[in-house]
Motif scaffolding. Structure first.
Motif, short mmCIF file in Angstrom:
data_model
loop_
_atom_site.label_atom_id
_atom_site.label_comp_id
_atom_site.label_asym_id
_atom_site.label_seq_id
_atom_site.Cartn_x
_atom_site.Cartn_y
_atom_site.Cartn_z
N VAL A 141 47.32 41.40 46.50
CA VAL A 141 47.84 40.15 47.07
C VAL A 141 48.71 40.45 48.30
O VAL A 141 48.61 39.76 49.33
N GLN A 168 47.18 44.28 41.05
CA GLN A 168 46.95 42.90 41.51
C GLN A 168 47.98 42.49 42.56
O GLN A 168 47.64 41.90 43.58
N LEU A 211 48.54 44.98 36.56
CA LEU A 211 49.30 43.92 37.22
C LEU A 211 49.85 44.40 38.56
O LEU A 211 49.83 43.67 39.57
N PRO A 223 41.28 38.82 34.71
CA PRO A 223 42.40 38.70 33.77
C PRO A 223 43.52 37.85 34.38
O PRO A 223 43.59 37.68 35.59
N GLU A 224 44.37 37.33 33.51
CA GLU A 224 45.53 36.54 33.95
C GLU A 224 46.37 37.36 34.93
O GLU A 224 46.59 38.55 34.72
N GLY A 225 46.85 36.74 36.00
CA GLY A 225 47.69 37.47 36.95
C GLY A 225 47.63 36.85 38.34
O GLY A 225 46.92 35.87 38.57
N PRO A 226 48.39 37.46 39.27
CA PRO A 226 48.47 36.86 40.61
C PRO A 226 47.14 36.86 41.37
O PRO A 226 46.87 35.93 42.12
#
Lengths: 620, 76
Positions: free
Chosen positions: B12, B8, B5, A274-277
């Protein structure tokens, strides 16, 4: 070696290039570097084995020495260690004196010296297969009787070539000190000990060795051409030229395949996550960055296939001999050739192998110019820039890109000679040191050894890609994305790059090149992954279609900038490990600072001049 | 911010922290070693609780291998 269960320490000693490291690898299963010239091993290596009788043995591989009167740092290691004077190391329980059976006239001298120490020892007659092929007959029993120590035959390049030696290790497990055997006439007043060694060697040869001729006929025939002052140099130039042609001519299909695989992987991961960092990190950072470096693996392997074959062939010391006059005029000696050649793989072992240079001034000069040799880490950078700016067309019989790569290597060599010459003038040294170099027999490279060497090289490269290059690529991607939601020029990396660009603008480097130069200090190939990451992030931000890196920089940079960056990479000491090795080998911060300063200064100056000339020629 | 998110960003951040450690370990092995010794010594002093000593032992570097090379894996 007293008890069967006790760990015995066995040291392999002998003249350089007699096959100690090959024997060490055979005995212990190690993969230490071997080559057909003197001075490959400059420090002690240790491995373990278990004899057929179950005895555990620690095997030490020591640097080659021509005499116990050490003339260089690596010979001093051997001298001290076998006498028990090496700090933190007890004397070995047994010395295995390895000799080249095709060159006993030289090697028996050292055996006699070592025997004089009075320590338990075995003589390993290595390369017996080559000796038989040349018609050399050695009466092993007579030799053992006259020397007063066991003598065994070995062939270090054959799988069962150390069988007799292993049996001997078991057989003399409980041996006590060997009696010291004085040389006839050695103690007499007026008798030179060296002359006594010579006389005893001649006596042993007359008793135990029948040799049809002192050198191989094929060696003499080849040397008539390859050591000729004109034809020899032409042959050397031709060999080097063909190597670089092959790097470009043969690598393209594999590189295209790797590029396609990287593109497919990036697209698949991009479509899956999915879209994201995390998707940004994996696609624009890891896959784009590392893929940009891995694509050059075929070119590196082709280059090393030639280097490994040349190393095994015995040609390289001949090249050193041919270049000695030119190197001496520049303030180096033929002895510098092997360390400088090693630096084509990596400057770190190249600088370490200067320990075999006897003269301290020659050694320092070699250390200071070794970083100029084109190490394999530069190859991806050169290949990227050549691929971007030089069209892949033929010039006569030759590939233009191969010609440019060849000229970059030549430019580095000429620069090293020029720097050495300036240093020689600076210290007002008018003396020249004569070159004494052993020329080994020519040998057909073993396909298996070259394949193992290439495998090792590929592993080293991939370990770097998966280690330091991956780590720096991730860090650069983070810096290119913090703070989130701003343009790439306003990220942390963008701000650092713009600050640095003030310094590098006169060379034609914009902020993206400037930021990529920083992580390059850790490993030069990071330049490629850094540029790939910077351009991938910028392309993602601009919603632009992704393209291969060289296409993007060809579009974005001027030819003058590409030339200036190539010039920068010939000189810049962008490798912190090399600088640390210079510090360790010279024991001097002053010399380290000098090397760093002159290399960066030269890089800046030459890149500036190259950029300005290119602009003046309308390549801006 | 959604949980996905957040996860994620956490991955990172972990990758970035691990990268810093890799760079320190590979390019500055002696400095890293000294740093680990300096961090471990106070935790291993007599009288420290067991968990603290366990962390100290984990932090302390392994004995030097005796290799002449600094172990930067740079020979490529």
């Amino acid at each position: 070696m007293n008890a069967a269960s006790e760990l015995a320490r066995v040291a392999l000693v002998g003249n350089p290039n007699c096959g100690k490291t090959a024997l060490f690898n055979l005995l212990t299963g190690s993969r230490q570097k071997v080559a057909n010239y003197a001075g490959v091993t400059v420090e002690r290596k240790e491995g373990r084995l278990r004899t057929p009788g179950g005895r555990p043995v620690a095997v030490l591989d020591l640097p080659g020495a021509y005499s116990l009167n050490a003339a260089s740092l690596d010979e001093a290691v051997t001298r001290d260690l076998i006498r028990g004077f090496y700090p933190g190391e007890p004397a070995p329980d047994l010395l295995v004196c390895v000799v080249d059976a095709t060159n006993l006239r030289l090697h028996l001298r050292f055996v006699l010296e070592v025997r004089g120490l009075g320590r338990p020892m075995v003589v390993a007659l290595n390369m017996m297969d080559a000796a038989r092929r040349r018609g050399i007959e050695i009466d092993v029993d007579t030799l053992a009787r006259e020397l007063g120590v066991p003598v065994v035959e070995t062939v270090a390049v054959r799988r069962d070539g150390a069988r007799d030696l292993l049996a001997q290790l078991d057989a003399i497990g409980g041996a006590t000190q060997q009696p010291r055997q004085a040389l006839p006439g050695a103690g007499d007043p007026g008798v030179d000990p060296g002359a006594a060694l010579h006389a005893e060697t001649r006596r042993l040869l007359a008793l135990a060795v029948a040799m049809p001729r002192r050198t191989a006929a094929v060696d003499d025939a080849l040397d008539r051409w390859l050591l000729h002052p004109v034809f020899g140099l032409l042959a050397l130039a031709l060999v080097m030229f063909l190597v670089f042609q092959a790097v470009y001519a043969w690598a393209t299909p594999l590189m295209d395949a790797i590029e396609a695989a990287t593109g497919w992987l990036g697209a698949t991961v991009g479509a899956t996550l999915p879209e994201g960092p995390l998707r940004g990190l994996l696609v624009d950072g890891v896959i784009a960055g590392l893929g940009g470096v891995v694509v050059f693996l075929p070119q590196i392997l082709i280059l090393f296939a030639f280097i490994l074959a040349l190393e095994e062939s015995g040609y390289l010391p001949r090249a050193a001999f041919l270049l000695d006059r030119g190197m001496a005029a520049a303030g180096l000696s033929g002895r510098s050739f092997i360390p400088l050649l090693s630096s084509f793989a990596c400057a770190v072992p190249g600088i370490m192998s200067t320990r075999s240079i006897q003269d301290p001034r020659d050694r320092l000069a070699t250390i200071l110019v070794a970083p100029l040799m084109t190490c394999s880490a530069r190859l991806p950078v050169y290949a990227l820039l050549i691929g971007a700016f030089i069209p892949p067309r033929a010039v006569g019989w030759f590939n233009l890109q191969g010609l440019v790569l060849f000229s970059l290597y030549v430019a580095a060599i000429l620069s090293a000679l020029a720097v050495a010459w300036v240093m020689k003038r600076w210290r007002r040294d008018r003396g020249e040191h004569p070159l004494l170099l052993e020329l080994p027999s020519y040998r057909l490279p073993h396909l298996r050894d070259v394949a193992i060497g290439l495998w090792e090289r590929a592993l080293i490269f991939l370990k770097r890609v998966g280690g330091i290059i991956l780590a720096l690529t991730i860090l650069l991607w983070v810096l290119l994305n913090v703070p989130a939601g701003v343009g790439i020029e306003d990220t942390l990396a963008g701000r650092i790059g713009r600050a640095l660009a003030v310094l590098f603008e006169p060379l034609g480097f914009d902020w993206r090149i400037s930021i990529a130069l920083i992580p390059t200090m850790a490993a030069r190939e990071v330049m490629v992954s850094s540029l790939a990451t910077v351009y991938a992030v910028a392309a993602a931000n601009d919603d632009a279609a992704s393209d291969v890196l060289r296409g993007m920089i060809a579009q974005d940079w001027s030819v003058a900038t590409g030339i200036a960056l190539l010039a920068w990479f010939i000189y810049a000491p962008q490798c912190i490990s090399t600088l640390a090795t210079i510090r360790r080998e010279t024991h001097s911060w002053k010399q380290t600072a000098f090397a760093t300063g002159y290399l960066f200064g030269l890089a800046y100056l030459v890149a500036f001049v190259a950029y300005r000339i290119a602009l003046a020629m309308g390549l801006g | 911010m959604s949980a996905g998110l957040l996860l994620q960003y956490a991955v990172v951040a972990l990758a970035a922290a691990a990268s810093v450690l890799v760079v320190l370990h590979k390019r500055f092995p002696n400095t890293t070693r000294r740093l680990r010794v300096a961090l471990a010594l106070p935790l291993l002093r007599a009288g420290r609780p067991g968990w603290m000593r366990a962390i100290g032992r984990w932090l302390a570097p392994a004995p030097a291998s005796g290799k002449d090379c600094g172990g930067c894996d740079s020979c490529g």
